[in-house]
Design an enzyme around this catalytic site. Structure first.
Site: not given
Ligand code: OKP
Ligand code: ZN
Length: 343
Positions: A117, A159, A195, A284, A323
């Site tokens: 992504e 990450h 998180d 989030d 987000y």
């Molecule tokens: C980054 B952080 C969910 C797809 C998730 C990537 C998420 C990255 C999160 N259907 N896509 O930890 O907030």
């Molecule tokens: Zn996250």
């Protein structure tokens, strides 16, 4: 609480994010930063600090030099190959394949990515390095005697491992702050990751060490990104056994259940007796977050900021996810103010 911020984050904003099989506008967008700055201002938290230049020698204590070299040159290699859109991998060194870094950028991207992504753009390296500098500056403020500081990092970092990017992350800002404390004389540091997503990169970086305790509350990897790390039985390896604590929680987890896990994590931190605390602060976990499933309310962020503040440790908060852009500012500020109420 002083906070460290810079405009360099704007240099990273891919055209799209691969989600649900289509390219969508990235959830991890520059407006997130704007809303947080606006809410800090509104709350009277106006003590903004400019970052010191990044200390690459210390960043290379957290990340492999070959990985840093890749990040610094990926965009140039990508455009040299004749590509014009954002850089994404197409192929990965999966099970039973050779774990050898290829020469071609198509291969290098897959070698250093664990998820797709996350696109690399012309400004990604500069933005990521700018974020790491914020974490380093916040750590220096706290080592220098400030009780706490906030690094307004974007893109996030938790990450990213020593040699992998993904999940919107390139450099592990929280790990860089923790390593900075150790470099400036701390004997033990705790990293608490609140998180919604498991901090797989941070866990991996400190997994074999007893001088950094890592604790993470997150969506169960059976259901939630990053899917391939974050189980409760991951307790560390070698010297690190007993210094890694995961709290995977079910989709839909409400605050009382989440807060119970936080209380347990804080008790473990208190027993560990660290010289400093780094908080990977993703908001989030909010009930209206568009990509997450916990049920925390705006008031809950104040409550848990108080719980963390009660530890009364020198603390660096490092921004990770969140987000629901309209509420990201108030939720973030509530944690920081909750902390200040108690600390
Ligand atoms: C980054 B952080 C969910 C797809 C998730 C990537 C998420 C990255 C999160 N259907 N896509 O930890 O907030
Ligand atoms: Zn996250």
């Amino acid at each position: 609480m002083r906070y460290v911020r810079s405009d360099a984050h704007r240099l990273h904003f891919p055209d799209g994010e691969l989600a649900g099989g289509e390219f969508v506008r990235p959830f991890e967008c520059p407006e997130r930063w704007e809303y947080i700055v606006a809410a800090l201002d509104e709350a009277g938290m106006r003590d903004a600090v400019d970052p010191r230049p990044p200390d690459l020698r210390r960043i290379a204590q957290v990340h492999d030099t070959s990985y840093l070299e890749f990040l610094a040159t990926a965009w140039q290699q990508w455009t040299d190959a004749g590509y014009v859109h954002d850089a994404l991998p197409t192929v990965f060194p999966a099970r039973d394949m050779a774990q050898i870094e290829p020469d071609h950028i198509d291969g290098k991207l897959g070698y250093y990515a664990f998820a797709l992504e996350t696109a690399i753009t012309a400004g990604t390296w500069e933005a990521a390095l700018g974020g790491a500098a914020l974490a380093q500056t916040a750590q220096k403020l706290v080592t220098g005697g400030e009780p706490s500081a906030f690094a307004l990092c974007r893109p996030p970092g938790h990450h990213a491992s020593a040699n992998l990017y993904g999940g919107y992350c390139f450099l592990n800002n929280a790990a860089i702050a923790a390593n900075g404390f150790l470099g400036d004389g701390a004997e033990r540091v705790a990293v608490l990751d609140v998180d919604f997503h498991h901090g797989n990169g941070t866990q991996s970086i400190f997994y074999d060490r007893s001088d950094v305790m890592f604790l993470s509350l997150h969506g169960d990897p059976r259901h939630e990104f990053p899917h391939f790390l974050g189980y409760a039985d991951e307790q560390g390896v070698g010297d690190g056994v007993g210094f890694n604590h995961n709290y995977p929680l079910s989709p839909g987890t409400p605050y009382p259940v989440w807060a119970e896990a936080l209380a347990d994590a804080c008790a473990k931190i208190a027993d560990f007796g660290p010289d400093a605390l780094v908080v990977s602060l993703g908001v989030d976990t909010f009930e209206a977050d568009p990509i997450s499933s916990f049920k925390l309310t705006t008031d809950d962020f104040s409550r848990y900021g108080q719980t963390i503040g009660e530890l009364r440790l020198p603390t660096v908060y490092v921004m990770e996810g969140g987000y629901a852009v309209e509420e990201i500012g108030i939720n973030t500020v509530n944690v920081l103010q909750g902390h200040l109420d108690m600390a």
